[in-house]
Design a protein around this motif. Structure first.
Motif, PDB file in Angstrom:
ATOM      1  N   ARG A  13    -105.156 -83.470 100.254  1.00  0.00           N
ATOM      2  CA  ARG A  13    -105.520 -83.844 101.625  1.00  0.00           C
ATOM      3  C   ARG A  13    -104.816 -82.916 102.612  1.00  0.00           C
ATOM      4  O   ARG A  13    -103.602 -82.735 102.522  1.00  0.00           O
ATOM      5  CB  ARG A  13    -105.116 -85.291 101.918  1.00  0.00           C
ATOM      6  CG  ARG A  13    -105.756 -86.327 101.060  1.00  0.00           C
ATOM      7  CD  ARG A  13    -107.245 -86.346 101.202  1.00  0.00           C
ATOM      8  NE  ARG A  13    -107.625 -86.484 102.597  1.00  0.00           N
ATOM      9  CZ  ARG A  13    -108.730 -87.060 103.005  1.00  0.00           C
ATOM     10  NH1 ARG A  13    -109.588 -87.539 102.140  1.00  0.00           N
ATOM     11  NH2 ARG A  13    -109.015 -87.140 104.293  1.00  0.00           N
ATOM     12  N   THR A  37    -109.329 -93.769  95.782  1.00  0.00           N
ATOM     13  CA  THR A  37    -109.972 -93.903  94.476  1.00  0.00           C
ATOM     14  C   THR A  37    -109.181 -93.143  93.415  1.00  0.00           C
ATOM     15  O   THR A  37    -108.959 -93.649  92.316  1.00  0.00           O
ATOM     16  CB  THR A  37    -111.419 -93.381  94.539  1.00  0.00           C
ATOM     17  OG1 THR A  37    -112.123 -94.085  95.561  1.00  0.00           O
ATOM     18  CG2 THR A  37    -112.133 -93.543  93.221  1.00  0.00           C
ATOM     19  N   ALA A  38    -108.741 -91.934  93.757  1.00  0.00           N
ATOM     20  CA  ALA A  38    -107.930 -91.145  92.820  1.00  0.00           C
ATOM     21  C   ALA A  38    -106.606 -91.845  92.525  1.00  0.00           C
ATOM     22  O   ALA A  38    -106.163 -91.896  91.370  1.00  0.00           O
ATOM     23  CB  ALA A  38    -107.685 -89.755  93.394  1.00  0.00           C
ATOM     24  N   THR A  42    -110.942 -92.560 101.501  1.00  0.00           N
ATOM     25  CA  THR A  42    -111.529 -93.270 100.371  1.00  0.00           C
ATOM     26  C   THR A  42    -111.400 -92.499  99.064  1.00  0.00           C
ATOM     27  O   THR A  42    -111.051 -93.085  98.032  1.00  0.00           O
ATOM     28  CB  THR A  42    -113.016 -93.579 100.654  1.00  0.00           C
ATOM     29  OG1 THR A  42    -113.103 -94.257 101.903  1.00  0.00           O
ATOM     30  CG2 THR A  42    -113.615 -94.439  99.569  1.00  0.00           C
ATOM     31  N   LEU A  43    -111.654 -91.198  99.082  1.00  0.00           N
ATOM     32  CA  LEU A  43    -111.557 -90.413  97.854  1.00  0.00           C
ATOM     33  C   LEU A  43    -110.118 -90.368  97.330  1.00  0.00           C
ATOM     34  O   LEU A  43    -109.888 -90.460  96.118  1.00  0.00           O
ATOM     35  CB  LEU A  43    -112.083 -88.998  98.079  1.00  0.00           C
ATOM     36  CG  LEU A  43    -113.585 -88.881  98.311  1.00  0.00           C
ATOM     37  CD1 LEU A  43    -113.961 -87.441  98.631  1.00  0.00           C
ATOM     38  CD2 LEU A  43    -114.350 -89.377  97.099  1.00  0.00           C
TER      39      LEU A  43
END
Length: 113
Positions: A40, A14-15, A10-11
């Motif tokens: 990641r 979003t980025a 999710t992060l």
């Protein structure tokens, strides 16, 4: 058989959304996407980013898994050398890919840039 592990991206998604919505030039956008993918630790982050971008931005081209891996390598190649990054950002994406894939080290890349 390869099975995907349930990982929360999710992060990263979003980025990626915020990056795609900016008005960055193509090569700068690809550098920043490479940064988001490199953040990641998972091996499949580039593939997951490619699938997400292709699904959510179908009109945009250049978001194949292979190209996302190139963006990751582009970021890794120039993250620690701002002077080379500035030169690379002046070139087109195709030229940068050719330099990344044909040069073996930083000195050779610097010469071509």
């Amino acid at each position: 058989m390869n099975k995907r592990k349930p990982i929360d991206y999710t992060l990263m998604y979003t980025a990626l959304d915020s990056l795609v919505q900016t008005e960055l030039p193509e090569v700068e956008l690809y550098f920043e996407i490479g940064r988001a993918v490199c953040a990641r630790p998972e091996k499949g982050a580039a593939v997951m980013a490619a699938e997400y971008l292709q699904a959510n931005y179908p009109g945009d081209r250049g978001f194949s898994p292979r190209n996302l891996r190139r963006m990751r390598e582009f970021y890794r190649a120039y993250a620690d050398t701002p002077e080379l990054r500035a030169l690379a950002l002046k070139l087109g994406w195709t030229q940068n890919v050719a330099i990344l894939e044909s040069c073996e080290g930083g000195q050779e890349r610097a010469w071509y840039l």
